[in-house]
Design an enzyme around this catalytic site. Structure first.
Site, short mmCIF file in Angstrom:
data_model
loop_
_atom_site.label_atom_id
_atom_site.label_comp_id
_atom_site.label_asym_id
_atom_site.label_seq_id
_atom_site.Cartn_x
_atom_site.Cartn_y
_atom_site.Cartn_z
N GLY A 37 -4.21 12.98 6.94
CA GLY A 37 -3.82 11.77 6.20
C GLY A 37 -2.63 12.00 5.30
O GLY A 37 -2.52 11.39 4.23
N ARG B 254 1.29 9.50 4.17
CA ARG B 254 1.66 8.74 2.96
C ARG B 254 0.63 9.03 1.86
O ARG B 254 -0.32 9.78 2.07
CB ARG B 254 1.69 7.24 3.28
CG ARG B 254 0.35 6.68 3.73
CD ARG B 254 0.52 5.26 4.23
NE ARG B 254 -0.69 4.74 4.84
CZ ARG B 254 -1.58 3.98 4.21
NH1 ARG B 254 -1.41 3.66 2.96
NH2 ARG B 254 -2.64 3.53 4.86
N VAL C 93 -9.09 11.55 12.89
CA VAL C 93 -9.91 12.69 12.45
C VAL C 93 -11.39 12.53 12.81
O VAL C 93 -12.14 13.51 12.81
CB VAL C 93 -9.78 12.98 10.93
CG1 VAL C 93 -8.38 13.45 10.57
CG2 VAL C 93 -10.21 11.79 10.09
N ASN D 29 -7.92 15.24 3.65
CA ASN D 29 -7.52 14.17 2.72
C ASN D 29 -7.68 12.78 3.33
O ASN D 29 -7.82 11.80 2.59
CB ASN D 29 -6.07 14.41 2.28
CG ASN D 29 -5.44 13.19 1.67
OD1 ASN D 29 -5.65 12.90 0.49
ND2 ASN D 29 -4.68 12.42 2.46
N TYR E 30 -18.54 4.20 1.09
CA TYR E 30 -17.50 5.12 0.60
C TYR E 30 -18.11 6.17 -0.32
O TYR E 30 -17.84 7.38 -0.18
CB TYR E 30 -16.44 4.29 -0.13
CG TYR E 30 -15.27 5.09 -0.65
CD1 TYR E 30 -14.27 5.54 0.21
CD2 TYR E 30 -15.14 5.38 -2.01
CE1 TYR E 30 -13.18 6.26 -0.27
CE2 TYR E 30 -14.06 6.09 -2.49
CZ TYR E 30 -13.08 6.52 -1.62
OH TYR E 30 -12.00 7.23 -2.11
N ALA F 152 -21.19 7.21 -0.47
CA ALA F 152 -22.04 8.13 0.31
C ALA F 152 -21.17 9.16 1.05
O ALA F 152 -21.49 10.35 1.09
CB ALA F 152 -22.89 7.34 1.30
N ILE G 155 -6.06 6.67 -9.01
CA ILE G 155 -4.73 7.25 -8.86
C ILE G 155 -3.74 6.15 -8.50
O ILE G 155 -4.06 5.25 -7.71
CB ILE G 155 -4.74 8.34 -7.75
CG1 ILE G 155 -5.82 9.41 -8.06
CG2 ILE G 155 -3.37 8.98 -7.60
CD1 ILE G 155 -5.72 10.10 -9.40
P1 NAP Z 1 -3.93 6.07 1.68
O1 NAP Z 1 -2.63 5.83 0.98
O2 NAP Z 1 -4.65 4.95 2.30
O3 NAP Z 1 -3.67 7.23 2.76
C1 NAP Z 1 -4.71 7.65 3.61
C2 NAP Z 1 -4.08 8.35 4.79
O4 NAP Z 1 -5.16 8.70 5.69
C3 NAP Z 1 -3.12 7.46 5.56
O5 NAP Z 1 -1.99 8.21 5.95
C4 NAP Z 1 -3.95 7.04 6.75
O6 NAP Z 1 -3.21 6.74 7.93
C5 NAP Z 1 -4.79 8.29 7.00
N1 NAP Z 1 -5.94 7.98 7.84
C6 NAP Z 1 -6.78 6.91 7.75
N2 NAP Z 1 -7.67 6.95 8.73
C7 NAP Z 1 -7.41 8.05 9.47
C8 NAP Z 1 -7.98 8.63 10.63
N3 NAP Z 1 -9.02 8.07 11.24
N4 NAP Z 1 -7.45 9.78 11.11
C9 NAP Z 1 -6.38 10.35 10.52
N5 NAP Z 1 -5.78 9.85 9.43
C10 NAP Z 1 -6.29 8.71 8.91
O7 NAP Z 1 -4.99 6.76 0.70
P2 NAP Z 1 -4.79 7.61 -0.64
O8 NAP Z 1 -4.96 6.68 -1.78
O9 NAP Z 1 -3.58 8.46 -0.53
O10 NAP Z 1 -6.11 8.52 -0.58
C11 NAP Z 1 -6.15 9.81 0.00
C12 NAP Z 1 -7.54 10.38 -0.18
O11 NAP Z 1 -7.88 10.39 -1.56
C13 NAP Z 1 -8.63 9.58 0.52
O12 NAP Z 1 -9.61 10.44 1.04
C14 NAP Z 1 -9.21 8.74 -0.61
O13 NAP Z 1 -10.54 8.37 -0.35
C15 NAP Z 1 -9.12 9.71 -1.76
N6 NAP Z 1 -9.12 9.07 -3.08
C16 NAP Z 1 -8.13 8.21 -3.45
C17 NAP Z 1 -8.17 7.62 -4.73
C18 NAP Z 1 -7.08 6.68 -5.20
O14 NAP Z 1 -7.17 6.19 -6.34
N7 NAP Z 1 -6.06 6.40 -4.41
C19 NAP Z 1 -9.24 7.89 -5.58
C20 NAP Z 1 -10.24 8.76 -5.16
C21 NAP Z 1 -10.17 9.36 -3.90
P3 NAP Z 1 -2.65 5.25 8.21
O15 NAP Z 1 -1.30 5.23 7.60
O16 NAP Z 1 -2.66 5.14 9.70
O17 NAP Z 1 -3.61 4.29 7.57
#
Ligand code: NAP
Length: 246
Positions: free
Chosen positions: A11, A14, A63, A89, A154, A156, A187
């Site tokens: 992931g 971005r 993934v 990630n 989420y 869980a 974030i």
């Molecule tokens: P994001 O901007 O939505 O980025 C997630 C990335 O994962 C995207 O590049 C997405 O690809 C990829 N992805 C989604 N489904 C996938 C799959 N089946 N196989 C491979 N790649 C896949 O999310 P983020 O905010 O950067 O979050 C990153 C991580 O941190 C996540 O695990 C999220 O749960 C965790 N997190 C985030 C926050 C927050 O505040 N942002 C808080 C707590 C935890 P696409 O471009 O194709 O969608």
């Protein structure tokens, strides 16, 4: 510290994953990005990695697909020679109150967020064991510890990552493979940018440090956990949340 290391980051096209990739590349790591989107969607990230002077490649893969992740891990080892660091990630949300949550909402979130981590760990650890070296960091969430109305699936999945991490830490410690989790709070990303000022103000009240975190805050935690400075740290959940969950 991470010079000549090879990191596979899911992931990372971005968001937080891209920041982790850039940060590890700045430390000299070669980077394999595993992401679901078309490679063109990650062109900016790939340019930044190339500017760090490291090897970087993009592998398109879901993934949650066991066989496809095996093929990607084998390809990364073929092309880079090894995998020292795995950062799980990739993650999605499909928020709904449980009363309205469909089976598909549950299955999709659990398969990507939790089974995705299992898949990568399962395929990467045989290579790490051979080298007697590995650093695994999986991105959980404060929600995995606190629970959150509207995010049963989420929360869980993110709580599951913590159990998975602790078990992997116990199974692989003797092989010099550490497994840790990072639990971000709120974030600043495209997702949180879309919130109204009113929603943001409500959020700030929950955070002792009074602001949203930055993607760099998460990348810094990952950089530490994969560094030699963290060689004696395994099975921990490092909260990076401004004190949101204490
Ligand atoms: P994001 O901007 O939505 O980025 C997630 C990335 O994962 C995207 O590049 C997405 O690809 C990829 N992805 C989604 N489904 C996938 C799959 N089946 N196989 C491979 N790649 C896949 O999310 P983020 O905010 O950067 O979050 C990153 C991580 O941190 C996540 O695990 C999220 O749960 C965790 N997190 C985030 C926050 C927050 O505040 N942002 C808080 C707590 C935890 P696409 O471009 O194709 O969608």
């Amino acid at each position: 510290m991470s010079e000549n290391r090879v990191a596979l980051i899911t992931g990372a096209g971005r968001g937080i994953g891209a920041e982790i990739a850039r940060t590890l590349a700045a430390d000299g790591c070669d980077v394999a990005i595993v992401d679901y989107a078309e490679e063109s969607a990650a062109s900016e990230t790939l340019e930044k990695l190339a500017a760090c002077g490291v090897r970087a490649r993009y592998y398109r893969c879901d993934v949650s697909d066991f066989a496809a992740t095996k093929a990607v891990v084998d390809a990364v080892v073929r092309e880079f020679g090894k995998i020292d660091i795995l950062v799980n990630n990739a993650g999605i949300t499909a928020d709904k109150l449980l009363l309205r949550m469909e089976e598909g909402d549950w299955d999709r979130v659990l398969s990507i967020n939790l089974k995705g981590c299992f898949n990568l760990i399962k395929h990467v650890t045989p290579y790490m064991m051979r080298k007697r070296y590995g650093r695994i960091v999986s991105i959980s969430s404060v929600v995995g510890m606190m629970g959150n109305a509207g995010q049963a699936n989420y929360a869980a999945s993110k709580a599951g990552i913590i159990g998975l991490t602790k078990s992997v830490a116990k199974e692989f410690g003797a092989r010099n493979i550490t497994a840790n989790a990072v639990a971000p709070g709120f974030i600043r990303t495209a997702m949180t940018d879309a919130l109204s000022e009113e929603q943001k103000q409500a959020m700030y009240k929950l955070i002792p440090l009074g602001s949203l975190g930055e993607t760099q805050d998460i990348a810094n935690a990952v950089r530490f956990l994969v560094s030699d400075d963290a060689r004696y740290i395994t099975g921990v959940v490092l909260k990076v949340d401004g004190g949101m969950y204490i």
